[in-house]
Design a protein around this motif. Structure first.
Motif, PDB file in Angstrom:
ATOM      1  N   PHE A 379       0.842  -1.191   0.000  1.00 35.02           N
ATOM      2  CA  PHE A 379       0.000   0.000   0.000  1.00 35.02           C
ATOM      3  C   PHE A 379       0.879   1.243   0.000  1.00 35.02           C
ATOM      4  O   PHE A 379       1.963   1.254   0.574  1.00 35.02           O
ATOM      5  N   ILE A 381       1.198   4.784   1.533  1.00 33.47           N
ATOM      6  CA  ILE A 381       0.668   5.556   2.654  1.00 33.47           C
ATOM      7  C   ILE A 381       0.618   7.012   2.233  1.00 33.47           C
ATOM      8  O   ILE A 381       1.644   7.684   2.112  1.00 33.47           O
ATOM      9  N   SER A 392      -3.967   7.775   4.697  1.00 33.15           N
ATOM     10  CA  SER A 392      -4.876   6.854   4.028  1.00 33.15           C
ATOM     11  C   SER A 392      -4.027   5.827   3.293  1.00 33.15           C
ATOM     12  O   SER A 392      -2.886   6.106   2.914  1.00 33.15           O
ATOM     13  N   PHE A 393      -4.565   4.636   3.082  1.00 34.39           N
ATOM     14  CA  PHE A 393      -3.810   3.525   2.495  1.00 34.39           C
ATOM     15  C   PHE A 393      -4.345   3.236   1.098  1.00 34.39           C
ATOM     16  O   PHE A 393      -5.462   2.721   0.944  1.00 34.39           O
ATOM     17  N   SER A 395      -4.055   1.188  -2.450  1.00 31.99           N
ATOM     18  CA  SER A 395      -3.544  -0.079  -2.967  1.00 31.99           C
ATOM     19  C   SER A 395      -2.489   0.152  -4.036  1.00 31.99           C
ATOM     20  O   SER A 395      -2.626   1.049  -4.874  1.00 31.99           O
ATOM     21  N   TYR A 402      -8.746   2.382  -1.894  1.00 27.63           N
ATOM     22  CA  TYR A 402      -8.243   2.629  -0.545  1.00 27.63           C
ATOM     23  C   TYR A 402      -8.851   1.638   0.452  1.00 27.63           C
ATOM     24  O   TYR A 402      -9.976   1.138   0.246  1.00 27.63           O
ATOM     25  N   GLN A 429      -1.963   7.996  12.572  1.00 31.91           N
ATOM     26  CA  GLN A 429      -0.906   7.066  12.933  1.00 31.91           C
ATOM     27  C   GLN A 429      -0.339   7.479  14.297  1.00 31.91           C
ATOM     28  O   GLN A 429       0.180   8.582  14.460  1.00 31.91           O
ATOM     29  N   VAL A 476       5.150  -0.662   9.971  1.00 30.95           N
ATOM     30  CA  VAL A 476       5.200  -0.235   8.572  1.00 30.95           C
ATOM     31  C   VAL A 476       6.568  -0.646   8.026  1.00 30.95           C
ATOM     32  O   VAL A 476       7.606  -0.187   8.504  1.00 30.95           O
TER      33      VAL A 476
END
Length: 478
Positions: A379, A381, A392-393, A395, A402, A429, A476
């Motif tokens: 993903f 970030i 937000s993540f 793809s 997302y 985060q 991460v």
């Protein structure tokens, strides 16, 4: 005396305003006349979840292209059919403004047939406006074909500045019944601002029942190619015509059947003039195949001068019917600064199951070990869709999709531009709940809940136990 002074003052103000206007026009014209250094393609990518939106792709040489914005859409339509196709990007004659105009149509997931779309579709176009190519207005609808009796659609819009009238000729295809014959004809209006338009008129009509849908005009140089303007259209062939006036008479130059390129194979003709030389490319959309392919010529006055090109690359994603804008150095710099940086891909490793990583499978989200397609667990970030200080993540292998929560479950979904989606896909985060050297992700719109796994499925839950803290902690990794 006071009235005389007032008149003198007014005269001075008027003179200053005229001088200022003259300087501004000079600056605008100079910027529009700067040498071109690159190319920007605006296009869509096909009939899939977010394929019918606005994508940008960049090239330095006009033949080898790279997707911008990590391959995700740069603009989303939130009006009309909430999808767009066939975008055209237009620079103002002064070089100080840009418009994107596009077909208001979404086929993906609509359940509608092409017949229904062409007979009962939108008569409006979707319009965006910008002064710098990177900050765009909200989309708006411009009803161009509503004044055409029996109009069923408004497809494949284009626009070109007319130096004779000083405004723009905006043209598109509409399916309508005229003189007892229902078919697509090219109509046009005049506009200066893509807000106010004249009454629509027929621009191009082929004989009998022959439809004409995709038309695009390019300005040429008469000392090189015979005519000032050339247009390529999809009718029974890909037909090339020439004229010295946009709304004047046009002469048929020929078609491309001798190259094995007919309207049954290709569509969406897209002109591009190469920077720094009198050579033109005509990109043709192989809609049933791999997307665009180019042919080129240094003399447009005969279609026999066109040759097929093989040394080209369109990047990763399929490119569908769009347009190309030649970029000045300043424009190119702004566009690349906004969308040209590639965000690296990362994985989210589970704290209490360190052999497992967050991944999507059939758009559901879970943690798995030994992910066989590693891209499913990668993903980007990104700055949070609802808050740029959060994350937000996105793809890696589904750009524009997302991670988001729905009913506290997680899915991989295409971004739809709504505030609800933005909030559901945004997380803060924070130091890991089980280890401060790891990370946890707090929901933006449900701040008492965190991303966690439960029975290996990703969920959004309140965290109250040691097990929950472990489940909600991730590393991460690259």
């Amino acid at each position: 005396m006071q009235r005389t002074s007032s008149r003198v003052g007014a005269a001075l103000v008027t003179a200053l305003l005229m001088l200022t206007a003259h300087v501004l026009v000079a600056v605008d014209r100079a910027s529009a006349a700067d040498p071109f250094t690159g190319y920007l393609m605006a296009h869509f990518t096909g009939e899939h979840a977010n394929g019918e939106q606005i994508y940008f792709t960049h090239s330095k040489d006009g033949l080898h292209w790279t997707e911008l914005n990590n391959g995700a859409p740069v603009l989303l339509s939130t009006v009309g059919d909430r999808g767009v196709r066939d975008p055209a990007i237009v620079r103002s004659s002064a070089g100080d403004r840009y418009w994107i105009i596009a077909t208001d149509l979404r086929m993906s997931g609509s359940g509608r047939s092409w017949s229904d779309a062409s007979n009962n579709g939108s008569t409006s176009l979707v319009v965006w406006e910008s002064t710098d190519l990177v900050n765009w207005s909200a989309p708006r609808l411009l009803d161009v074909a509503g004044g055409i009796p029996t109009a069923g659609d408004a497809w494949a819009p284009e626009a070109i500045h007319d130096p004779v009238s000083g405004d723009y000729v905006l043209y598109w295809a509409t399916n309508a019944t005229i003189d007892g014959v229902r078919k697509h004809r090219i109509h046009y209006v005049r506009t200066r601002d893509f807000r106010t338009i004249t009454a629509p008129q027929v621009y191009i009509e082929r004989s009998g029942t022959q439809h004409i849908i995709d038309t695009q005009i390019v300005e040429s140089s008469r000392d090189v190619s015979g005519f000032r303007y050339y247009r390529a259209s999809k009718d029974s062939q890909i037909t090339i015509e020439g004229s010295n006036s946009i709304l004047g008479s046009w002469t048929t130059v020929g078609n491309l059947s001798h190259l094995g390129l007919t309207a049954g194979q290709v569509e969406g003709p897209m002109w591009m003039r190469f920077n720094n030389r009198d050579e033109w490319a005509l990109w043709l959309d192989n809609a049933g195949g791999d997307g665009y392919l180019p042919i080129a010529s240094t003399d447009l006055s005969s279609t026999q001068n066109f040759r097929r090109l093989s040394d080209y690359s369109l990047g990763t994603a399929r490119k569908r019917h769009g347009s190309v804008l030649n970029l000045t150095a300043a424009e190119e710099s702004r566009v690349l600064a906004k969308w040209g940086t590639t965000t690296p891909a990362n994985r989210l490793q589970s704290f209490n199951f360190p052999d497992r990583y967050v991944r999507h499978a059939n758009f559901d989200v879970r943690i798995d070990a030994n992910v066989s397609r590693i891209e499913d667990s990668q993903f980007r970030i990104m700055p949070g869709l609802a808050d740029s200080s959060a994350v937000s993540f996105q793809s890696l292998n589904y750009p524009g999709y997302y991670l988001r929560h729905q009913n506290y479950d997680f899915v991989l979904a295409p971004y739809d531009g709504t505030a609800r989606f933005q909030a559901d896909a945004t997380f803060r985060q924070v130091p890991g709940l089980a280890s401060s050297s790891w990370s946890s992700f707090q929901s933006y719109n449900y701040p008492d809940r965190y991303i966690r796994h439960y029975a290996y499925q990703l969920r959004l839950d309140p965290i109250t136990t040691a097990t929950g803290r472990g489940d909600a902690t991730f590393r991460v990794t690259g």
